[in-house]
Design an enzyme around this catalytic site. Structure first.
Site, PDB file in Angstrom:
ATOM      1  N   GLN A   1      -2.859   2.921   9.834  1.00 44.89           N
ATOM      2  CA  GLN A   1      -1.513   2.923   9.247  1.00 44.89           C
ATOM      3  C   GLN A   1      -0.542   3.766  10.073  1.00 44.89           C
ATOM      4  O   GLN A   1       0.649   3.478  10.120  1.00 44.89           O
ATOM      5  CB  GLN A   1      -1.552   3.465   7.809  1.00 44.89           C
ATOM      6  CG  GLN A   1      -2.236   2.567   6.801  1.00 44.89           C
ATOM      7  CD  GLN A   1      -3.680   2.960   6.612  1.00 44.89           C
ATOM      8  OE1 GLN A   1      -4.339   3.392   7.549  1.00 44.89           O
ATOM      9  NE2 GLN A   1      -4.193   2.796   5.408  1.00 44.89           N
TER      10      GLN A   1
ATOM     11  N   ASP B   1      -2.134  10.490  -2.969  1.00 43.74           N
ATOM     12  CA  ASP B   1      -2.425   9.348  -3.842  1.00 43.74           C
ATOM     13  C   ASP B   1      -2.700   9.788  -5.268  1.00 43.74           C
ATOM     14  O   ASP B   1      -2.494   9.028  -6.209  1.00 43.74           O
ATOM     15  CB  ASP B   1      -3.602   8.546  -3.282  1.00 43.74           C
ATOM     16  CG  ASP B   1      -3.148   7.804  -2.041  1.00 43.74           C
ATOM     17  OD1 ASP B   1      -3.164   8.402  -0.957  1.00 43.74           O
ATOM     18  OD2 ASP B   1      -2.706   6.649  -2.184  1.00 43.74           O
TER      19      ASP B   1
ATOM     20  N   ARG C   1      -7.093  -1.113  -7.341  1.00 46.45           N
ATOM     21  CA  ARG C   1      -7.451   0.038  -6.489  1.00 46.45           C
ATOM     22  C   ARG C   1      -7.591   1.255  -7.411  1.00 46.45           C
ATOM     23  O   ARG C   1      -6.783   1.425  -8.328  1.00 46.45           O
ATOM     24  CB  ARG C   1      -6.397   0.307  -5.406  1.00 46.45           C
ATOM     25  CG  ARG C   1      -6.403  -0.731  -4.290  1.00 46.45           C
ATOM     26  CD  ARG C   1      -5.535  -0.296  -3.110  1.00 46.45           C
ATOM     27  NE  ARG C   1      -6.236   0.606  -2.208  1.00 46.45           N
ATOM     28  CZ  ARG C   1      -5.654   1.215  -1.169  1.00 46.45           C
ATOM     29  NH1 ARG C   1      -4.377   1.047  -0.934  1.00 46.45           N
ATOM     30  NH2 ARG C   1      -6.360   1.992  -0.372  1.00 46.45           N
TER      31      ARG C   1
ATOM     32  N   ARG D   1       0.848  -1.182   0.000  1.00 47.66           N
ATOM     33  CA  ARG D   1       0.000   0.000   0.000  1.00 47.66           C
ATOM     34  C   ARG D   1       0.889   1.239   0.000  1.00 47.66           C
ATOM     35  O   ARG D   1       2.101   1.142   0.151  1.00 47.66           O
ATOM     36  CB  ARG D   1      -0.948  -0.026   1.202  1.00 47.66           C
ATOM     37  CG  ARG D   1      -0.237  -0.365   2.510  1.00 47.66           C
ATOM     38  CD  ARG D   1      -0.824   0.309   3.685  1.00 47.66           C
ATOM     39  NE  ARG D   1      -0.744   1.755   3.554  1.00 47.66           N
ATOM     40  CZ  ARG D   1       0.354   2.474   3.748  1.00 47.66           C
ATOM     41  NH1 ARG D   1       1.505   1.897   4.064  1.00 47.66           N
ATOM     42  NH2 ARG D   1       0.334   3.790   3.613  1.00 47.66           N
ATOM     43  N   GLY D   2       0.228   2.408  -0.134  1.00 48.54           N
ATOM     44  CA  GLY D   2       0.981   3.646  -0.286  1.00 48.54           C
ATOM     45  C   GLY D   2       1.250   3.818  -1.782  1.00 48.54           C
ATOM     46  O   GLY D   2       1.704   2.864  -2.441  1.00 48.54           O
ATOM     47  N   ALA D   3       0.957   5.009  -2.298  1.00 52.90           N
ATOM     48  CA  ALA D   3       0.900   5.195  -3.754  1.00 52.90           C
ATOM     49  C   ALA D   3       2.162   4.746  -4.512  1.00 52.90           C
ATOM     50  O   ALA D   3       2.066   3.939  -5.450  1.00 52.90           O
ATOM     51  CB  ALA D   3       0.559   6.658  -4.056  1.00 52.90           C
TER      52      ALA D   3
ATOM     53  N   ASN E   1      -5.733  12.208  -0.710  1.00 55.24           N
ATOM     54  CA  ASN E   1      -4.857  11.461   0.201  1.00 55.24           C
ATOM     55  C   ASN E   1      -5.749  10.773   1.238  1.00 55.24           C
ATOM     56  O   ASN E   1      -6.977  10.946   1.245  1.00 55.24           O
ATOM     57  CB  ASN E   1      -3.845  12.403   0.860  1.00 55.24           C
ATOM     58  CG  ASN E   1      -2.785  11.628   1.625  1.00 55.24           C
ATOM     59  OD1 ASN E   1      -2.173  10.695   1.100  1.00 55.24           O
ATOM     60  ND2 ASN E   1      -2.561  11.976   2.884  1.00 55.24           N
ATOM     61  N   LYS E   2      -5.126  10.006   2.115  1.00 56.21           N
ATOM     62  CA  LYS E   2      -5.859   9.217   3.112  1.00 56.21           C
ATOM     63  C   LYS E   2      -6.938  10.054   3.795  1.00 56.21           C
ATOM     64  O   LYS E   2      -6.713  11.201   4.168  1.00 56.21           O
ATOM     65  CB  LYS E   2      -4.859   8.690   4.148  1.00 56.21           C
ATOM     66  CG  LYS E   2      -5.443   7.849   5.252  1.00 56.21           C
ATOM     67  CD  LYS E   2      -6.295   6.701   4.771  1.00 56.21           C
ATOM     68  CE  LYS E   2      -5.599   5.793   3.791  1.00 56.21           C
ATOM     69  NZ  LYS E   2      -6.521   4.832   3.123  1.00 56.21           N
TER      70      LYS E   2
HETATM   71  C1  LIG Z   1       3.725   7.374   0.087  1.00 58.32           C
HETATM   72  S1  LIG Z   1       2.323   7.427   0.695  1.00 58.32           S
HETATM   73  C2  LIG Z   1       1.149   8.574   0.090  1.00 58.32           C
HETATM   74  C3  LIG Z   1      -0.209   8.003   0.229  1.00 58.32           C
HETATM   75  O1  LIG Z   1      -0.290   6.840  -0.559  1.00 58.32           O
HETATM   76  C4  LIG Z   1      -0.586   7.718   1.679  1.00 58.32           C
HETATM   77  O2  LIG Z   1      -0.634   8.918   2.383  1.00 58.32           O
HETATM   78  C5  LIG Z   1      -1.915   7.049   1.716  1.00 58.32           C
HETATM   79  O3  LIG Z   1      -2.933   7.689   1.693  1.00 58.32           O
HETATM   80  C6  LIG Z   1      -1.908   5.583   1.696  1.00 58.32           C
HETATM   81  O4  LIG Z   1      -3.188   5.024   1.646  1.00 58.32           O
HETATM   82  P1  LIG Z   1      -3.359   3.452   1.719  1.00 58.32           P
HETATM   83  O5  LIG Z   1      -4.852   3.263   1.652  1.00 58.32           O
HETATM   84  O6  LIG Z   1      -2.754   2.995   2.988  1.00 58.32           O
HETATM   85  O7  LIG Z   1      -2.677   2.885   0.494  1.00 58.32           O
END
Ligand SMILES: CSC[C@@H](O)[C@@H](O)C(=O)COP(=O)(O)O
Length: 358
Positions: A194, A235, A87, A44-46, A245-246
């Site tokens: 997270q 993201d 996703r 996970r994480g972009a 973003n999250k």
């Molecule tokens: C390098 S991380 C940037 C974003 O991807 C991060 O802030 C985020 O929102 C992650 O979401 P996730 O749902 O855990 O994949």
């Protein structure tokens, strides 16, 4: 190991559904397995999703039985559709898959074996570029951090930064390595935690002082004057600078504006989507309501309660002080500076000329 690692034709991931100290390694040998790892958030994480998807494409090439180039390209198109469906919000996924498809279509690659080798090399390049990009963002971003600052951070932007630096966490790590005495307020980041699970672990490994707070406590600390700067990842960044973003990021941005606190987004240019005009056009992932109604499988709401679970929200560009990229820090007007960072200005000038009928 790195969070996303290629090992003898197998993609190895540190499973982020588990506590990181458990170091459970997930091995993916097919594009289907990679798509599933992305969908279930084992990775996970972009940027990490992008790198994993690139390896998913490399695996599709290696596993395809195609003996001619056209058949292999058809198999790759199918794998691209599968991976892209895993996703919807993080644009790095689409960026990486499209880059792999472009590489596969390269005229210079004459036979299937050449395509297979080129795709493995391209995926490795994407993963390595990501680490280098994070280091550069860390360098730019750390110029904004002063000795003694308290930084508010949301979600997990490392994936996992101890090995890969990360985006916002990369800035924090770089400032720490420069000897700045900093403290991090770590949003726990409901519903999947997270922040509490991953970011807290990473900061512990790095020896950076931090305090985990409930997401709802951010305003309390800002009002008390305890926050000097907010750093978040992204993201997807739209062409006008709106940022997905999250979920919870938008709330922080509005609070930061109310309290006069600078609010910075840290993201590589691969997270910018010039084809998405603004935040309203960003698809927002809706995840299973059980993520809200349960923690680690334990119900926290009465049976029969329903929940909504948008995984991301959109922060309008007007709340954002700056966007820290590997090419430098972008300030408003974001639409112009984004086009410049992506090298799109030339085309725009041609458009202007065309519009004027010259
Ligand atoms: C390098 S991380 C940037 C974003 O991807 C991060 O802030 C985020 O929102 C992650 O979401 P996730 O749902 O855990 O994949």
């Amino acid at each position: 190991m790195r969070s996303v690692e290629w090992h003898d034709g197998v993609l190895r991931l540190i499973d982020q559904r588990r506590l990181p100290h458990e170091m459970v390694i997930l091995e993916c040998e097919t594009p289907e397995a990679v798509a599933e790892a992305i969908r279930t958030m084992a990775v996970r994480g972009a940027p990490a999703i992008g790198a994993a998807a690139a390896f998913g494409m490399a695996l599709a090439a290696l596993r395809s039985p195609a003996s001619d180039r056209a058949a292999l390209l058809r198999d790759l198109e199918a794998a691209a559709r599968l991976l892209k469906a895993s996703r919807p919000t993080a644009v790095n996924l689409f960026w990486a898959v499209d880059r792999m498809l472009r590489r596969a279509a390269d005229e210079g690659l004459e036979d299937p074996q050449a395509v297979r080798e080129a795709l493995v090399a391209e995926a490795i390049r994407i993963a390595e570029e990501d680490v280098e990009t994070n280091r550069r963002m860390g360098q730019y971003g750390a110029t904004l951090i002063r000795d003694g600052d308290t930084i508010l951070h949301h979600c997990n932007t490392g994936a996992l930064a101890t090995v890969d630096y990360g985006t916002a966490l990369g800035v924090i790590r770089t400032a720490h390595e420069q000897g700045k005495r900093i403290h991090v307020l770590v949003d726990e980041t409901r519903p999947r935690l997270q922040g509490a699970r991953l970011t807290a672990w990473e900061l512990l490994q790095l020896g950076i002082p931090f305090t985990v707070i409930a997401d709802g406590a951010a305003g309390y600390f800002m009002r008390k004057g305890k926050v000097n700067i907010v750093l978040v990842g992204a993201d997807r960044i739209a062409a006008n600078g709106d940022v997905a973003n999250k979920v919870g990021t938008y709330t922080l941005a509005v609070l930061a504006r109310e309290h006069g606190i600078p609010f910075y987004v840290v993201a590589p240019t691969s997270t910018i989507d010039p084809n998405t005009p603004n935040g309203d056009a960003i698809p927002i992932e809706e995840r299973d309501e059980r993520e809200v109604l349960e923690i680690e499988g334990v119900p926290i709401a009465p049976r029969g309660a329903r929940a909504a679970n948008p995984a991301f929200d959109v922060t309008p560009a007007r709340y954002i002080t700056g966007i820290i990229t590997e090419k430098g820090i972008l300030y408003p007007p974001f639409d112009l500076h984004i086009r410049r960072a992506l090298g799109l200005e030339q085309e725009d000038l041609r458009d202007v000329v065309a519009l004027r009928g010259l």
